[in-house]
Enzyme design. Structure first.
Site, PDB file in Angstrom:
ATOM      1  N   LYS A 174       0.965  -1.008   0.016  1.00 55.38           N
ATOM      2  CA  LYS A 174       0.071   0.398   0.117  1.00 55.38           C
ATOM      3  C   LYS A 174       0.757   1.214   0.487  1.00 55.38           C
ATOM      4  O   LYS A 174       2.732   1.163   0.756  1.00 55.38           O
ATOM      5  CB  LYS A 174      -0.914  -0.040   1.100  1.00 55.38           C
ATOM      6  CG  LYS A 174      -1.798   0.957   0.883  1.00 55.38           C
ATOM      7  CD  LYS A 174      -3.456   0.108   0.408  1.00 55.38           C
ATOM      8  CE  LYS A 174      -4.567   1.157   0.494  1.00 55.38           C
ATOM      9  NZ  LYS A 174      -5.765   0.205   0.278  1.00 55.38           N
ATOM     10  N   ASP A 233      -6.788   4.425  -4.193  1.00 50.38           N
ATOM     11  CA  ASP A 233      -7.329   4.231  -3.258  1.00 50.38           C
ATOM     12  C   ASP A 233      -8.507   5.378  -3.020  1.00 50.38           C
ATOM     13  O   ASP A 233      -8.559   6.633  -3.888  1.00 50.38           O
ATOM     14  CB  ASP A 233      -6.663   3.723  -2.175  1.00 50.38           C
ATOM     15  CG  ASP A 233      -7.304   3.670  -0.651  1.00 50.38           C
ATOM     16  OD1 ASP A 233      -7.388   1.763  -0.357  1.00 50.38           O
ATOM     17  OD2 ASP A 233      -8.010   4.289  -0.032  1.00 50.38           O
TER      18      ASP A 233
HETATM   19  P1  NDP Z   1     -13.515   7.413  -2.685  1.00 46.16           P
HETATM   20  O1  NDP Z   1     -11.858   8.682  -2.552  1.00 46.16           O
HETATM   21  O2  NDP Z   1     -13.890   7.808  -4.363  1.00 46.16           O
HETATM   22  O3  NDP Z   1     -14.200   7.964  -2.028  1.00 46.16           O
HETATM   23  C1  NDP Z   1     -13.737   8.213  -0.548  1.00 46.16           C
HETATM   24  C2  NDP Z   1     -15.415   8.699   0.145  1.00 46.16           C
HETATM   25  O4  NDP Z   1     -15.091   8.755   1.264  1.00 46.16           O
HETATM   26  C3  NDP Z   1     -15.636   9.932  -0.355  1.00 46.16           C
HETATM   27  O5  NDP Z   1     -17.295  10.009  -0.333  1.00 46.16           O
HETATM   28  C4  NDP Z   1     -15.192  10.945   0.627  1.00 46.16           C
HETATM   29  O6  NDP Z   1     -16.136  11.617   1.069  1.00 46.16           O
HETATM   30  C5  NDP Z   1     -15.934   9.288   1.814  1.00 46.16           C
HETATM   31  N1  NDP Z   1     -14.688   9.528   3.037  1.00 46.16           N
HETATM   32  C6  NDP Z   1     -13.110   9.456   3.000  1.00 46.16           C
HETATM   33  N2  NDP Z   1     -12.218   9.617   4.325  1.00 46.16           N
HETATM   34  C7  NDP Z   1     -13.188  10.038   4.679  1.00 46.16           C
HETATM   35  C8  NDP Z   1     -13.699  10.153   6.059  1.00 46.16           C
HETATM   36  N3  NDP Z   1     -13.061  10.541   7.649  1.00 46.16           N
HETATM   37  N4  NDP Z   1     -14.726  10.517   6.992  1.00 46.16           N
HETATM   38  C9  NDP Z   1     -16.443  10.635   6.676  1.00 46.16           C
HETATM   39  N5  NDP Z   1     -16.001   9.795   4.599  1.00 46.16           N
HETATM   40  C10 NDP Z   1     -14.992   9.882   4.304  1.00 46.16           C
HETATM   41  O7  NDP Z   1     -12.413   6.760  -2.252  1.00 46.16           O
HETATM   42  P2  NDP Z   1     -12.985   4.719  -3.060  1.00 46.16           P
HETATM   43  O8  NDP Z   1     -13.983   4.636  -2.628  1.00 46.16           O
HETATM   44  O9  NDP Z   1     -11.795   4.264  -4.092  1.00 46.16           O
HETATM   45  O10 NDP Z   1     -12.314   3.726  -1.224  1.00 46.16           O
HETATM   46  C11 NDP Z   1     -13.237   3.652  -0.136  1.00 46.16           C
HETATM   47  C12 NDP Z   1     -13.358   3.312   0.794  1.00 46.16           C
HETATM   48  O11 NDP Z   1     -12.742   1.756   0.149  1.00 46.16           O
HETATM   49  C13 NDP Z   1     -11.343   3.012   1.708  1.00 46.16           C
HETATM   50  O12 NDP Z   1     -11.480   2.515   2.526  1.00 46.16           O
HETATM   51  C14 NDP Z   1     -10.640   2.075   0.312  1.00 46.16           C
HETATM   52  O13 NDP Z   1      -9.426   1.908   1.175  1.00 46.16           O
HETATM   53  C15 NDP Z   1     -11.595   1.460  -0.067  1.00 46.16           C
HETATM   54  N6  NDP Z   1     -11.606   0.692  -1.017  1.00 46.16           N
HETATM   55  C16 NDP Z   1     -10.791   1.158  -2.237  1.00 46.16           C
HETATM   56  C17 NDP Z   1     -11.386   0.337  -3.468  1.00 46.16           C
HETATM   57  C18 NDP Z   1     -11.398   1.065  -4.645  1.00 46.16           C
HETATM   58  O14 NDP Z   1     -10.953   0.072  -5.394  1.00 46.16           O
HETATM   59  N7  NDP Z   1     -10.904   1.825  -5.075  1.00 46.16           N
HETATM   60  C19 NDP Z   1     -10.788  -1.020  -3.144  1.00 46.16           C
HETATM   61  C20 NDP Z   1     -11.239  -1.934  -2.185  1.00 46.16           C
HETATM   62  C21 NDP Z   1     -11.532  -1.049  -0.723  1.00 46.16           C
HETATM   63  P3  NDP Z   1     -15.466  13.339   0.380  1.00 46.16           P
HETATM   64  O15 NDP Z   1     -16.302  12.734  -1.091  1.00 46.16           O
HETATM   65  O16 NDP Z   1     -16.160  14.146   1.256  1.00 46.16           O
HETATM   66  O17 NDP Z   1     -13.950  13.288   0.496  1.00 46.16           O
HETATM   67  O1  2IT Z   2      -7.971  -1.729  -0.834  1.00 47.04           O
HETATM   68  C1  2IT Z   2      -7.818  -1.875  -1.553  1.00 47.04           C
HETATM   69  O2  2IT Z   2      -8.261  -2.686  -2.460  1.00 47.04           O
HETATM   70  C2  2IT Z   2      -7.901  -1.153  -2.771  1.00 47.04           C
HETATM   71  N1  2IT Z   2      -7.678   0.079  -3.129  1.00 47.04           N
HETATM   72  C3  2IT Z   2      -7.458  -2.185  -3.863  1.00 47.04           C
HETATM   73  C4  2IT Z   2      -6.208  -2.352  -4.736  1.00 47.04           C
HETATM   74  C5  2IT Z   2      -5.516  -2.956  -6.493  1.00 47.04           C
HETATM   75  O3  2IT Z   2      -4.551  -2.757  -5.998  1.00 47.04           O
HETATM   76  O4  2IT Z   2      -6.481  -3.103  -6.694  1.00 47.04           O
END
Ligand code: NDP
Ligand code: 2IT
Length: 441
Positions: free
Chosen positions: A124, A164
């Site tokens: 990461k 992420d």
């Molecule tokens: P994005 O940046 O696309 O979206 C994040 C969302 O979460 C936004 O709506 C943001 O709000 C909100 N957010 C972030 N931090 C906070 C906080 N401290 N308090 C409240 N709301 C918060 O990220 P992702 O959708 O990619 O990721 C979301 C989660 O999923 C994370 O935990 C990530 O690690 C996990 N994840 C992501 C993957 C991926 O493929 N993208 C894969 C697996 C897991 P705002 O718009 O106000 O910033």
């Molecule tokens: O938390 C996760 O699994 C991710 N942010 C995606 C990782 C990846 O390599 O696609």
């Protein structure tokens, strides 16, 4: 022996509470498993080695804003474990990023990746840079500068970053654009790339879609039907919007999406049109309170957990967003199922509340593995110089999520049902542990 390891972890990582929580949760499943197979001293020593990252890289990122003023941030890459394949995991750009956050995420990534059955190690990275309020040009200059440092540590068979929080299609484009220029190579080092420049179909959607495929498997196992189920979702980024979209396709009803300030809600269900509007709004990192919503949709300040009633709850924003009192409210509101879209969204106390109440609980390592699974498929397509059709990738994603569910059932089955936490932890652990043994690590 196992108890001593737990005590030493608690003491050693008092200053890194998220990493400590991730380790303790993992040990809660793995130590009983090792005891059940009569593990010896060498096994416990290997377990201790597994909890230490192979390499941690920290670097300075200097970038110039639109007014010509210089700024600096810290960049990181935690290369946690490469027993199964190249380090693989996302990059997070958020002011909260530090060593603790990235170690917990990198550690969980190892077992999530192992669960997919693909040859992927775990890592990461990211930066404390905040993409919010920055112009496109500023984000591009930051990404270029970040890659100027990161480039020397990554490669298609070494370490393959992805997105992420705060790193979406735009950032991956700029990062890969810089990588290509610096290396004079097009080798797929980064996933989540745009489809027009060698990204995979469905990668953008994969985490959210995969989460819903996993939820369907959980409900089928419990002889329930997803159709008609009402779902509260937190977050409004990549994962949350694609969870909402797939829920509609499966006949369920997504009720909410949230951000750091508040949430939007429609008691009759959010429409695809609204979800599309949220996607566009959030690409530009706008706030939900400024989104123009239709008549039935209301905006509220605060988090979703205490007030909204539903059958399914899907956190998809960030870590530790569901505390004990939130979990108690969710149980009171009649939840059938909680599935973690974000990484470690529930505190240990919250997980306990769900488990004691008999709510079906899907942990992040299993539920959100669809994203990295399709990243793995993107790596395969890049290595073969091929591009698979949407249907082909989606079919493979469904198969992988079912395989992960089967693994959770295999390792988590007990008289009262399925312990998905144990199933996911042990199911991921056994592969990595065996590989480390055979590699002499
Ligand atoms: P994005 O940046 O696309 O979206 C994040 C969302 O979460 C936004 O709506 C943001 O709000 C909100 N957010 C972030 N931090 C906070 C906080 N401290 N308090 C409240 N709301 C918060 O990220 P992702 O959708 O990619 O990721 C979301 C989660 O999923 C994370 O935990 C990530 O690690 C996990 N994840 C992501 C993957 C991926 O493929 N993208 C894969 C697996 C897991 P705002 O718009 O106000 O910033
Ligand atoms: O938390 C996760 O699994 C991710 N942010 C995606 C990782 C990846 O390599 O696609």
């Amino acid at each position: 022996m196992g108890e001593n390891i737990k005590i030493s972890i608690i003491e050693r990582y008092q200053h890194q509470s998220l990493f400590q929580s991730a380790l303790i949760e993992f040990l809660g499943s793995v130590i009983p498993y090792l005891e059940s197979i009569g593990a010896g001293e060498e096994d416990y020593a290997r377990l201790e080695r597994l909890m230490v990252p192979e390499r941690m890289i920290v670097f300075k990122v200097v970038w110039e804003d639109d007014k010509g003023k210089f700024h600096h941030n810290l960049g990181y890459r935690v290369q946690f474990n490469s027993a199964l394949g190249p380090y693989k995991g996302g990059l997070r750009f958020d002011p909260s990023v530090n060593e603790d956050v990235l170690k917990f995420l990198g550690f969980e990534q190892i077992f999530k990746n192992a669960l997919t059955g693909l040859p992927l190690g775990g890592g990461k990275g990211g930066s404390d840079f905040d993409p919010k309020g920055k112009s496109d040009a500023e984000v591009r200059r930051f990404c270029t500068s970040f890659m100027t440092e990161l480039v020397r540590y990554i490669g298609p068979n070494t370490d393959v970053p992805a997105g992420d929080i705060g790193v979406g299609g735009r950032e991956i484009g700029y990062l890969y654009g810089a990588y290509k220029k610096l290396m004079n190579r097009t080798d797929g080092t980064l996933t989540g790339k745009g489809v027009v420049y060698s990204g995979s179909q469905i990668r953008t959607e994969a985490t959210g879609y995969g989460a819903v495929y996993f939820i369907k498997e959980m409900l089928t196992q419990a002889q329930r039907d997803i159709r008609g189920m009402r779902a509260v979702i937190s977050g409004s980024g990549n994962v949350a919007t694609h969870v909402a979209e797939k829920l509609i396709q499966e006949g369920a009803i997504p009720l909410s999406l949230s951000d750091r300030e508040g949430y939007i809600y429609n008691e009759n269900g959010l429409t695809q049109e609204l979800i599309d509007a949220v996607k566009i709004h959030k690409e530009k990192r706008g706030s939900l309170k400024d989104l123009l919503v239709g008549n039935d949709v209301t905006y509220h300040e605060g988090a979703v957990w205490q007030t909204l009633k539903a059958d399914i709850y899907i956190p998809a924003a960030t870590q530790q967003e569901i505390k004990k009192e939130d979990a108690e409210a969710i149980v009171r509101n009649g939840a059938v199922l909680v599935a973690e879209g974000s990484n470690m969204p529930s505190t240990a106390e919250a997980v306990e509340v769900f488990q004691v109440a008999g709510v079906l609980f899907g942990p992040a390592k299993a539920v959100n593995a669809g994203g990295v699974a399709v990243s793995g498929l993107e790596m395969s397509q890049n290595a073969m110089h091929l591009h698979w059709a949407t249907e082909e990738v989606d079919e493979k994603l469904r198969f992988i999520m079912k395989h992960i569910h089967d693994t959770c059932v295999h390792y988590g089955k007990h008289e009262g049902g399925i312990d998905y936490v144990k199933g996911a932890n042990v199911g991921g652990f056994v592969h990595v542990f065996k590989a480390m043994g055979q590699l002499g690590w």
